[in-house]
Design an enzyme around this catalytic site. Structure first.
Site, PDB file in Angstrom:
ATOM      1  N   HIS A  67      52.526  76.588  21.817  1.00 28.90           N
ATOM      2  CA  HIS A  67      53.161  76.665  22.268  1.00 28.90           C
ATOM      3  C   HIS A  67      52.422  75.091  22.695  1.00 28.90           C
ATOM      4  O   HIS A  67      53.415  74.458  23.543  1.00 28.90           O
ATOM      5  CB  HIS A  67      53.131  77.394  23.212  1.00 28.90           C
ATOM      6  CG  HIS A  67      52.046  78.036  24.515  1.00 28.90           C
ATOM      7  ND1 HIS A  67      50.978  78.525  24.703  1.00 28.90           N
ATOM      8  CD2 HIS A  67      51.646  76.848  25.064  1.00 28.90           C
ATOM      9  CE1 HIS A  67      50.412  79.361  25.031  1.00 28.90           C
ATOM     10  NE2 HIS A  67      50.618  77.867  25.737  1.00 28.90           N
ATOM     11  N   ASP A 112      52.437  83.545  18.949  1.00 31.81           N
ATOM     12  CA  ASP A 112      51.577  82.117  19.280  1.00 31.81           C
ATOM     13  C   ASP A 112      49.907  82.123  18.869  1.00 31.81           C
ATOM     14  O   ASP A 112      49.756  81.516  19.900  1.00 31.81           O
ATOM     15  CB  ASP A 112      52.071  82.710  20.612  1.00 31.81           C
ATOM     16  CG  ASP A 112      51.455  81.347  21.658  1.00 31.81           C
ATOM     17  OD1 ASP A 112      51.831  79.929  21.175  1.00 31.81           O
ATOM     18  OD2 ASP A 112      51.173  81.570  23.116  1.00 31.81           O
ATOM     19  N   SER A 212      45.393  76.788  28.457  1.00 32.71           N
ATOM     20  CA  SER A 212      46.526  77.929  26.858  1.00 32.71           C
ATOM     21  C   SER A 212      45.328  77.330  25.395  1.00 32.71           C
ATOM     22  O   SER A 212      45.072  76.151  25.571  1.00 32.71           O
ATOM     23  CB  SER A 212      48.244  76.943  27.058  1.00 32.71           C
ATOM     24  OG  SER A 212      48.422  77.095  28.232  1.00 32.71           O
TER      25      SER A 212
END
EC number: 3.4.21.-
Length: 259
Positions: A67, A112, A212
């Site tokens: 992502h 992911d 992230s």
């Protein structure tokens, strides 16, 4: 931690993560400043500035979240490494290629995982610049294992400024079954490609926006077992952080690195 609203990325070059009621790119909540040598595999992924984390696999390769690079152009990205600060120190290197997992699902945040290849090699074996070892293909974490999460994400949910220095926190692995039950109330699924960690009963420790793509490392084995992926808010009671299960993607990682 990041928040998955089953919508997808929010401002890719600001924080890039999936979201629920908040946003995905997390920073560390309830942790401490990392000291030299604590997380030498940590890098900052940057466009005009820091927006995601990543982990050093070798002199050319960085592991991060899909992502984080979704819709990104390699020529606009760089990494900063060998420093505890995302905005200064260390060295910057331009990105040459991005490899996003072919089955990444931006709605469920499944698969992911992504790899970044650099234009020039990093100089490793420095105090703050060392590769992190991969686990065996198919390996999994166990409930109660200690895992270390690090990054330059927000220090609390609702904050809009990143800490200048790297933060880290050690948390406990939460069972996938319990994690899935908790998130089902929010309409999200925790797949076999994910692991969870945090303090379910009390909250207070987690990653948050800005973390992230960063590393989740087994404290005992020192292997990278997760990638900061998504969550509901940051360090909320009843909602552990959700991380990509690296053990399910080792063969994929090695196949890309051998191309």
């Amino acid at each position: 931690m990041m928040i998955l609203t089953i919508v997808v990325l929010l401002a890719a070059n600001i924080l890039a993560t999936p979201i629920l009621p908040s946003s995905p790119n997390a920073t560390i909540v309830g942790g401490v400043k990392a000291q030299a040598g604590d997380c030498p595999y940590q890098i900052s992924l940057q466009s005009s500035s820091h927006f995601c984390g990543g982990s050093i696999l070798d002199e050319y390769w960085i592991l991060t979240a899909a992502h984080c690079v979704n819709g990104q152009s390699a020529k606009k990205l760089s990494i900063r490494y060998n420093t505890l600060k995302h905005a200064s120190g260390g060295e910057k290197i331009q990105v040459a290629e991005i490899y996003q997992h072919e089955n990444y699902d931006s709605m469920t945040i499944d698969n992911d995982v992504a790899l970044i290849k650099l234009k020039t090699p990093m100089t490793l074996d420095q105090t703050n610049a060392k590769p992190v070892p991969l686990p065996a293909q198919g390996s999994d974490v166990k409930v109660g294992d200690k895992i270390r999460v690090s990054g330059w994400g927000y220090l609390q949910e609702g904050s809009y400024s990143l800490p200048s220095e790297l933060q880290r926190v050690d948390i406990d692995v939460v069972s996938r079954e319990q994690c899935d039950q908790l998130y089902s109330k929010a309409g999200a699924d925790v797949s076999e490609n994910m692991i969870c960690g945090g303090d379910v009963a009390n909250g207070g420790v987690d990653s948050c926006q800005g973390d992230s793509g960063g590393p989740v490392v087994d404290v005992a084995t020192k292997q990278i077992v997760g990638i900061v992926s998504w969550g509901y808010g940051c360090a909320r009671k009843g909602y552990p952080g959700v991380y990509t299960r690296v053990g399910n993607f080792v063969d994929w990682i090695e196949s890309k690195r051998s191309q």
